[in-house]
Structure formats: C-alpha cells, structure tokens
Design a protein around this motif. Structure first.
Motif, PDB file in Angstrom:
ATOM      1  N   UNK A 179       3.400  -5.365  -9.426  1.00  0.00           N
ATOM      2  CA  UNK A 179       2.207  -5.709 -10.214  1.00  0.00           C
ATOM      3  C   UNK A 179       1.281  -6.646  -9.445  1.00  0.00           C
ATOM      4  N   UNK A 180       1.861  -7.493  -8.612  1.00  0.00           N
ATOM      5  CA  UNK A 180       1.019  -8.345  -7.771  1.00  0.00           C
ATOM      6  C   UNK A 180       0.160  -7.499  -6.829  1.00  0.00           C
ATOM      7  N   UNK A 181       0.733  -6.422  -6.321  1.00  0.00           N
ATOM      8  CA  UNK A 181      -0.025  -5.522  -5.453  1.00  0.00           C
ATOM      9  C   UNK A 181      -1.035  -4.702  -6.245  1.00  0.00           C
ATOM     10  N   UNK A 182      -0.640  -4.304  -7.429  1.00  0.00           N
ATOM     11  CA  UNK A 182      -1.445  -3.368  -8.223  1.00  0.00           C
ATOM     12  C   UNK A 182      -2.606  -4.036  -8.946  1.00  0.00           C
ATOM     13  N   UNK A 183      -2.412  -5.263  -9.400  1.00  0.00           N
ATOM     14  CA  UNK A 183      -3.403  -5.918 -10.252  1.00  0.00           C
ATOM     15  C   UNK A 183      -4.256  -6.891  -9.439  1.00  0.00           C
ATOM     16  N   UNK A 184      -5.497  -7.029  -9.834  1.00  0.00           N
ATOM     17  CA  UNK A 184      -6.403  -7.999  -9.206  1.00  0.00           C
ATOM     18  C   UNK A 184      -6.497  -9.302 -10.000  1.00  0.00           C
ATOM     19  N   UNK A 203      -6.279 -14.354  -4.153  1.00  0.00           N
ATOM     20  CA  UNK A 203      -6.446 -15.259  -3.012  1.00  0.00           C
ATOM     21  C   UNK A 203      -5.202 -16.106  -2.781  1.00  0.00           C
ATOM     22  N   UNK A 204      -4.617 -16.621  -3.868  1.00  0.00           N
ATOM     23  CA  UNK A 204      -3.360 -17.372  -3.740  1.00  0.00           C
ATOM     24  C   UNK A 204      -2.269 -16.450  -3.217  1.00  0.00           C
ATOM     25  N   UNK A 205      -2.260 -15.219  -3.692  1.00  0.00           N
ATOM     26  CA  UNK A 205      -1.294 -14.219  -3.225  1.00  0.00           C
ATOM     27  C   UNK A 205      -1.449 -13.997  -1.719  1.00  0.00           C
ATOM     28  N   UNK A 206      -2.690 -13.906  -1.242  1.00  0.00           N
ATOM     29  CA  UNK A 206      -2.944 -13.709   0.191  1.00  0.00           C
ATOM     30  C   UNK A 206      -2.449 -14.907   0.997  1.00  0.00           C
ATOM     31  N   UNK A 218      -0.371   1.803  -1.239  1.00  0.00           N
ATOM     32  CA  UNK A 218      -0.858   0.508  -1.724  1.00  0.00           C
ATOM     33  C   UNK A 218      -0.761  -0.550  -0.642  1.00  0.00           C
ATOM     34  N   UNK A 219       0.344  -0.574   0.091  1.00  0.00           N
ATOM     35  CA  UNK A 219       0.477  -1.546   1.183  1.00  0.00           C
ATOM     36  C   UNK A 219      -0.568  -1.296   2.270  1.00  0.00           C
ATOM     37  N   UNK A 220      -0.838  -0.040   2.569  1.00  0.00           N
ATOM     38  CA  UNK A 220      -1.868   0.267   3.557  1.00  0.00           C
ATOM     39  C   UNK A 220      -3.228  -0.262   3.127  1.00  0.00           C
ATOM     40  N   UNK A 221      -3.502  -0.222   1.839  1.00  0.00           N
ATOM     41  CA  UNK A 221      -4.810  -0.627   1.325  1.00  0.00           C
ATOM     42  C   UNK A 221      -4.929  -2.137   1.149  1.00  0.00           C
ATOM     43  N   UNK A 222      -3.852  -2.877   1.420  1.00  0.00           N
ATOM     44  CA  UNK A 222      -3.857  -4.332   1.262  1.00  0.00           C
ATOM     45  C   UNK A 222      -3.608  -5.001   2.618  1.00  0.00           C
ATOM     46  N   UNK A 243      -1.216  -8.006   3.327  1.00  0.00           N
ATOM     47  CA  UNK A 243       0.249  -7.893   3.447  1.00  0.00           C
ATOM     48  C   UNK A 243       0.693  -7.540   4.869  1.00  0.00           C
ATOM     49  N   UNK A 244      -0.212  -7.091   5.712  1.00  0.00           N
ATOM     50  CA  UNK A 244       0.186  -6.515   7.000  1.00  0.00           C
ATOM     51  C   UNK A 244       0.807  -7.538   7.947  1.00  0.00           C
ATOM     52  N   UNK A 245       0.223  -8.742   8.035  1.00  0.00           N
ATOM     53  CA  UNK A 245       0.779  -9.743   8.944  1.00  0.00           C
ATOM     54  C   UNK A 245       2.165 -10.197   8.496  1.00  0.00           C
ATOM     55  N   UNK A 246       2.359 -10.304   7.184  1.00  0.00           N
ATOM     56  CA  UNK A 246       3.675 -10.671   6.652  1.00  0.00           C
ATOM     57  C   UNK A 246       4.700  -9.589   7.004  1.00  0.00           C
ATOM     58  N   UNK A 247       4.310  -8.329   6.851  1.00  0.00           N
ATOM     59  CA  UNK A 247       5.193  -7.198   7.171  1.00  0.00           C
ATOM     60  C   UNK A 247       5.591  -7.222   8.634  1.00  0.00           C
ATOM     61  N   UNK A 248       4.630  -7.472   9.503  1.00  0.00           N
ATOM     62  CA  UNK A 248       4.904  -7.439  10.947  1.00  0.00           C
ATOM     63  C   UNK A 248       5.665  -8.673  11.414  1.00  0.00           C
ATOM     64  N   UNK A 249       5.375  -9.828  10.817  1.00  0.00           N
ATOM     65  CA  UNK A 249       5.979 -11.078  11.287  1.00  0.00           C
ATOM     66  C   UNK A 249       7.442 -11.230  10.901  1.00  0.00           C
ATOM     67  N   UNK A 250       7.843 -10.585   9.811  1.00  0.00           N
ATOM     68  CA  UNK A 250       9.200 -10.815   9.307  1.00  0.00           C
ATOM     69  C   UNK A 250      10.104  -9.584   9.402  1.00  0.00           C
TER      70      UNK A 250
END
Length: 273
Positions: free
Chosen positions: A108-113, A139-142, A200-204, A207-214
């Motif tokens: 829901x965090x990914x889906x909702x604004x 923004x807090x999520x980012x 959804x992940x592609x469109x956000x 999330x990409x730096x978190x995915x790559x860093x961890x």
C-alpha cells in the motif's frame, strides 16, 4: 496317395477301416485330412512349431498397446501431480503476500500517494503511544529508503523506521519468489500477481537505490526479465509515473533522486500549521 507325419499314415481319402477310429477335424490348410485321435497331440505340436499362431500374435500386439496406454496415463498423471504441487507451492507464497500485515502495508505504501495506513501490530511500538494508523507521506517514504540514511534521522519521524522495515520485508519476499522461479519450483503463470509489483517498483525511482544498495538488485531484475521482457499479463503495463532514463532495458539500476531535506520539510509543515 499317403503322406507320413510322425510315423503315422494320413490318407487324403477315407480308408476302409476308418470306422475304427474317432475322427477329428482340425483347422489347418490341410483340414480335409482325417486324423486319428491318438495322433492329434503330435500333429498340433508339429504344426505349432512350424507355423506362427495368429492368436498369440494378436495377444502380443494387444499387450503392447495396453502397455503403451498405461505408460501414457502414468506419464500424464505424473506431470499433473508435478503441476499441482507447483501451483500449491505458488499459492502458499501468494497467501503470505495477502496475509502478512507487513507485506500488505509495504504494498500500500507503493500503491498509494496519501491517506491513512493501518500499521502492522508488531510495528506499533515504534510509534508514539502505539498508534494504529499513520498518515502516508510519499516524501517521508522516499527519505526512509535512502541508502545513506543516518540512524539519528530515524528519530526525526517515527514513520521512517516503519517504512524501512516493511519495504525490507517486501523485497525479501520478492527475492524468495525469484529464487523459486529460478529453481523451477513454480512457473511465472502461477505467480502472475508478482508482475504487478515489478511494474510498480519500476515506476518508483525512489526505491531503486535501496534495491541496489542492499543486495536485492539481482533477484528483482530476474523478475523484471521474467515478467516484463517475456510474455506475461503485465509485460506491457505502464503506470502514469514518468519513466526515467536510468531504466536500462527496463532493469533497475542506481538512480539520481533529488529530495528536499527533512529539515526543510519540517519547516514547511510548521508554516502550514
């Protein structure tokens, strides 16, 4: 004219003393012969040794055919059993997605604004007074997903740690799915819902730096290939969010994301209030 078989005489015409014998007519090209009963076994032994049996051949063919049918049925049942087990395992993975409060929250965090989100019970102690809901802020999520986030920054907003923990759980679950697909434990068709979250992940980009860093990049990109570059229900899906140039062949790579500082965000919130 007489013919001799096994030391006995067989006449093509009825002999004068034929009434002394019990006569038996056999099925054979020479069926007009008159065979004494006591020589019947010897004659059949000779004929069976010199001529193939149509009945035996037919039985052999039928047996082979039945064997092929049985083998085909066994193979079909075996394949159906494997397919059933794969589908059952895939359903257990999807059940975790739909029943786990943390995975549901992350989705829901990914889906909702915006809007209010119900916080998983296990994470409520992280919030002041154990609040059950939070106001979702993208923004807090980012900021929560920044790889360079400092420990002290988590104290600035209690939502940061909640966001970070749940996204970590969500990406770990996707990595398990990628591992299962890589080992052929189930098929892409059994996990179609995963395709939605990959899009959804592609469109956000946040999330990409978190995915790559961890350490999630390899497994997430395996899913990108399976669900986006090969045939699947979500192959051509696009969200309204703008696609960035950092998506190389749709694969997730590190991206430059500019975010306002948390201090400026707090000041802006204070001015509004």
């Amino acid at each position: 004219m007489a013919a001799t078989i096994s030391g006995s005489s067989f006449l093509r015409t009825k002999p004068a003393n034929a009434k002394k014998f019990r006569r038996t007519k056999i099925t054979h090209p020479c069926e007009h012969w008159i065979v004494p009963m006591r020589y019947r076994a010897s004659l059949f032994a000779i004929l069976e040794g010199t001529m193939p049996s149509d009945a035996a051949t037919a039985i052999a063919y039928v047996g082979a055919f039945v064997g092929l049918i049985g083998g085909g049925v066994a193979l079909f049942n075996s394949r159906m059993a494997v397919t059933w087990k794969r589908a059952e395992l895939a359903n257990s993975y999807l059940k975790d997605l739909n029943s786990s409060p943390e995975l549901t929250f992350a989705g829901r965090c990914l889906d909702w604004n915006g809007g209010k989100l119900v916080v998983p019970e296990s994470l409520r102690p992280l919030l002041p007074d154990g609040e059950k809901t939070i106001q979702h802020d993208k923004l807090i999520f980012a900021h929560a997903l920044r790889p360079d986030l400092q420990i002290g920054e988590m104290d600035d907003d209690p939502r940061i740690q909640v966001y970070r923990i749940t996204m970590d759980s969500f990406l770990s679950w996707l990595s398990l799915v990628a591992s299962g697909l890589n080992r052929n434990l189930f098929a892409v068709a059994d996990m179609e819902e995963v395709g939605y979250w990959i899009v959804k992940l592609q469109s956000e980009p946040i999330t990409h730096n978190f995915i790559c860093a961890y350490g999630y990049q390899e497994n997430i990109n395996k899913l990108v290939v399976l669900f986006r570059q090969k045939r699947s229900p979500y192959q051509y899906w696009l969200f309204s969010a703008p696609r960035t140039s950092d998506l190389v062949d749709d694969l997730i790579v590190p991206v430059q994301v500019r975010l306002p500082s948390q201090r400026s965000m707090r000041e802006a919130t204070t001015e509004k209030s």
